[in-house]
Design a protein around this motif. Structure first.
Motif, short mmCIF file in Angstrom:
data_model
loop_
_atom_site.label_atom_id
_atom_site.label_comp_id
_atom_site.label_asym_id
_atom_site.label_seq_id
_atom_site.Cartn_x
_atom_site.Cartn_y
_atom_site.Cartn_z
N UNK A 32 9.04 3.50 -10.16
CA UNK A 32 9.86 4.54 -9.55
C UNK A 32 10.97 5.03 -10.47
N UNK A 33 11.26 4.24 -11.50
CA UNK A 33 12.31 4.67 -12.41
C UNK A 33 11.77 5.66 -13.45
N UNK A 34 10.48 5.60 -13.71
CA UNK A 34 9.90 6.44 -14.77
C UNK A 34 10.28 7.93 -14.68
N UNK A 35 10.19 8.57 -13.50
CA UNK A 35 10.59 9.98 -13.45
C UNK A 35 12.03 10.21 -13.89
N UNK A 36 12.94 9.28 -13.57
CA UNK A 36 14.33 9.45 -14.01
C UNK A 36 14.41 9.38 -15.52
N UNK A 37 13.55 8.56 -16.09
CA UNK A 37 13.54 8.39 -17.53
C UNK A 37 13.12 9.68 -18.23
N UNK A 38 12.16 10.38 -17.61
CA UNK A 38 11.56 11.55 -18.27
C UNK A 38 12.07 12.87 -17.74
N UNK A 85 0.83 -1.20 0.00
CA UNK A 85 0.00 0.00 0.00
C UNK A 85 0.87 1.25 0.00
N UNK A 86 1.89 1.23 0.84
CA UNK A 86 2.79 2.38 0.95
C UNK A 86 3.46 2.65 -0.40
N UNK A 87 4.00 1.59 -1.01
CA UNK A 87 4.73 1.76 -2.27
C UNK A 87 3.80 2.25 -3.37
N UNK A 88 2.61 1.64 -3.43
CA UNK A 88 1.69 2.02 -4.50
C UNK A 88 1.24 3.46 -4.33
N UNK A 89 0.94 3.88 -3.08
CA UNK A 89 0.47 5.26 -2.94
C UNK A 89 1.58 6.26 -3.23
N UNK A 90 2.80 5.92 -2.82
CA UNK A 90 3.92 6.82 -3.13
C UNK A 90 4.12 6.91 -4.64
N UNK A 91 4.05 5.76 -5.30
CA UNK A 91 4.23 5.73 -6.75
C UNK A 91 3.15 6.56 -7.46
N UNK A 92 1.92 6.43 -6.99
CA UNK A 92 0.83 7.19 -7.62
C UNK A 92 1.03 8.68 -7.41
N UNK A 93 1.44 9.05 -6.19
CA UNK A 93 1.69 10.45 -5.89
C UNK A 93 2.75 11.01 -6.83
N UNK A 94 3.81 10.21 -7.04
CA UNK A 94 4.91 10.67 -7.89
C UNK A 94 4.48 10.83 -9.33
N UNK A 144 11.30 24.37 -6.23
CA UNK A 144 10.58 23.56 -7.21
C UNK A 144 11.58 22.75 -8.05
N UNK A 145 12.76 23.33 -8.29
CA UNK A 145 13.78 22.60 -9.06
C UNK A 145 14.41 21.50 -8.21
N UNK A 146 14.53 21.74 -6.90
CA UNK A 146 15.05 20.71 -6.01
C UNK A 146 14.07 19.53 -5.96
N UNK A 147 12.78 19.88 -5.87
CA UNK A 147 11.76 18.82 -5.88
C UNK A 147 11.86 18.00 -7.17
N UNK A 148 12.05 18.70 -8.29
CA UNK A 148 12.16 18.02 -9.58
C UNK A 148 13.33 17.04 -9.58
N UNK A 149 14.43 17.44 -8.96
CA UNK A 149 15.62 16.59 -8.91
C UNK A 149 15.38 15.39 -7.99
N UNK A 150 14.82 15.64 -6.81
CA UNK A 150 14.59 14.54 -5.87
C UNK A 150 13.58 13.55 -6.46
N UNK A 151 12.62 14.09 -7.20
CA UNK A 151 11.60 13.28 -7.88
C UNK A 151 12.26 12.21 -8.75
N UNK A 152 13.44 12.50 -9.27
CA UNK A 152 14.13 11.55 -10.15
C UNK A 152 15.07 10.65 -9.36
N UNK A 153 14.60 10.09 -8.24
CA UNK A 153 15.49 9.25 -7.44
C UNK A 153 15.61 7.84 -8.00
N UNK A 154 14.88 7.55 -9.07
CA UNK A 154 14.82 6.19 -9.60
C UNK A 154 16.15 5.60 -10.03
#
Lengths: 281, 312
Positions: free
Chosen positions: B124-130, A14-23, B174-184
């Protein structure tokens, strides 16, 4: 005990899926919003459009300065295909030399190659631009494509060296005993065996060339030569205002489509590439 | 994994051992494209940019030697240079650690043998991809704009937002968030590293009664420090050079109030908007020195916290 474990597993999922959706929410929202009427984009944060239209795709496709996104996509694709050919040939040749051939100066050049891995691109930027300007290449694809045929992307040389070193040596030895030359070994044995790593090379070359903005901004001067990433920038006006948000989101959505398709069809090559060299996607 | 992390130069060449001319020739035939590329596109330009950094050059007239004028002006009289340094440092020292901690955290959760790992890893890798693309930078402008997605959502909770990108206090965040978002991509590397930690160590620790927190600090963490280090070096170098998001979000100006004036953006402005090639070259050399300094610092400090298991 068993149910305890199961509860914990469910919570983890649940945790992983919700985090993934948020992202991924912004990306999914972008795709959905590209199908909304322009005025709904700024009033509807939801994922279910109240009204579906393709007008954004039609208006966005018009492109910039009389050139449509059809041309921009064709330009990007052409550039990527040539870049892939260049990188695959030149990087695999260098990697074969480093991984398998014995010659004086190999260790020295390998060390240099590893140092260039960490070199910031900006240090070579100004002289490269001056050089390409002198050649009369600014405005063409040559400043972006010629370096690909000269193995300047050290990441791929490194990736291929790592891969080739892991290949069994026996087949090569047998081929050499049978009278095969080193060039024959490269072409008939190493290249076919290195296909997985070459696919990874091709994949990342595609993505990086497709997404590159800096070089395209610098070297592409005429709108009819623009690539997708350079053309997307034209949606952002000089004063910072975006006049056609719907069109911008629609074309942005189309521009990330190739990456999505490649990623989901060739996932294992990505994982291999990232975890052996730390490539940044 | 270990072998991929350190630049291994295969078997060292025995001293005195000469290769035949034929061997040398074959080797250099294969190396030739790389060698030409290195000389023409790397070595030559590095030296040329060192020379140019001591000149005034605008592409039209011949370079004019000015000694250390460019460096002097950059370090003492250029307020925007100081600002771009400070913006870039803030960006690097906040986004890189945050990104790595999140990457490690998620990798640890994913590594507990849960089902569907390939799917989650892809997710989780998708943001790094894009993340580096113009498309995502444009999206970011929308999301953090005045009437963007974030404020629309905040409004549902009755919170009146602001233009996050338009305000000098929040634009960089906002740019820091964008970078952290790409932790994949560091996460995938962590996952590969965590797989290498021998299960027998955990079994032994279990028998000795160590709890999971102790196991993390005594086993997992020390054994993955080489991977942490590897990720740190890579991400720092790449964060120092970030360009596209800042360019798109600020229309290539570093606005608002130079709060997103990344170093690379300022090089671009000086070199390709004002055509001060010598000045831009001097900036590039300062950047090189800073990155080399931090990389050496990283390697130097690594002796104190990176644990290589094969070292006795």
């Amino acid at each position: 005990m068993l149910s305890n474990v199961r509860v914990r597993h469910t919570l983890t999922h649940l945790f992983i899926i919700s985090l993934g959706l948020l992202m991924l929410y912004p990306v999914v929202w972008m795709i959905v919003s590209s199908l909304k009427p322009n005025n709904m984009i700024f009033s509807d944060p939801g994922l279910i459009p109240k009204e579906v239209t393709i007008e954004n795709y039609i208006s966005g496709w018009q492109g910039y300065a009389g050139t449509t996104f059809g041309t921009f996509f064709a330009n990007s694709l052409l550039m990527c295909v040539i870049a892939i050919i260049g990188n695959v040939i030149s990087c695999s040749m260098a990697a074969y030399a480093f991984a398998r051939l014995k010659f004086s100066g190999r260790t020295f050049f390998f060390t240099i190659m590893m140092v260039t891995l960490m070199l910031p691109g900006h240090v070579t930027l100004v002289p490269r631009y001056i050089m390409f300007n002198t050649f009369g290449w600014v405005g063409s694809y040559l400043p972006i494509l010629v370096p690909k045929f000269l193995a300047t992307d050290a990441f791929f040389v490194f990736l291929l060296v790592q891969f080739m070193r892991s290949l069994p040596k026996e087949i090569e030895d047998a081929a050499i005993v049978d009278g095969c030359s080193k060039i024959g070994v490269y072409w008939r044995i190493i290249i076919p065996l290195a296909v997985p790593a070459l696919v990874t090379t091709a994949l990342f070359t595609f993505l990086w060339t497709w997404d590159d903005f800096f070089n395209h901004l610098l070297y592409l001067t005429r709108p009819d030569t623009y690539t997708v990433s350079r053309a997307l920038r034209t949606f952002v006006g000089d004063a910072g205002a975006v006049s056609n948000w719907g069109g911008a989101l629609a074309m942005a959505t189309l521009s990330i489509l190739p990456a999505f398709v490649l990623f989901f069809s060739l996932q294992k090559y990505f994982v291999q590439g990232i975890s052996t060299t730390g490539l940044k996607g | 994994m270990q072998s991929t992390l350190t630049a291994r130069t295969d078997q060292p060449v025995k001293s005195g051992r000469k290769f035949t001319l034929r061997q040398d020739l074959t080797g250099y035939i294969f190396l030739l494209p790389w060698l030409i590329g290195f000389v023409v596109f790397t070595l030559g330009p590095i030296l040329a940019s060192l020379y140019l950094s001591f000149t005034n050059y605008d592409l039209m007239t011949m370079p004019e030697w000015v000694g250390i004028f460019n460096y002097n002006r950059l370090l003492t009289r250029d307020a925007r240079f100081a600002q771009s340094m400070s913006v870039t440092f803030t960006f690097v020292v906040t986004s890189v650690p945050l990104q790595l901690i999140v990457a490690l955290g998620i990798a640890l959760v994913l590594n507990r043998g849960i089902r569907g790992l390939p799917w989650y890893r892809a997710l989780f890798y998708l943001p790094s991809l894009l993340g580096g693309s113009v498309a995502i930078a444009i999206l970011w402008r929308q999301v953090f704009g005045n009437d963007g997605l974030l404020n629309q959502i905040l409004l549902i909770f009755g919170i009146e937002g602001q233009s996050w990108i338009g305000s000098p206090d929040t634009a960089l965040s906002t740019l820091i968030v964008l970078r952290v978002w790409q932790f994949g991509s560091p996460m995938v590397i962590f996952l590969a590293g965590l797989k290498q930690v021998p299960q027998s160590l955990y079994e032994a620790a279990n028998i000795d009664g160590a709890n999971s927190v102790q196991q993390f600090f005594k086993i997992t963490l020390p054994l993955i420090t080489p991977i942490f280090f590897f990720n740190l070096v890579l991400q720092m170098i790449s964060a120092f050079q970030a360009f596209t998001p800042a360019y798109i979000i600020s229309d290539g100006t570093g606005a608002p109030a130079d709060s997103t004036l990344f170093y690379s953006l300022y090089i671009y402005i000086q070199g390709f908007r004002y055509f001060r090639m010598g000045y831009a070259a001097a900036m590039a050399w300062i950047m090189l020195i800073v990155i080399v300094f931090f990389t050496i610092l990283n390697f130097g400090l690594s002796r104190f916290w990176v644990f290589y298991g094969d070292e006795d």
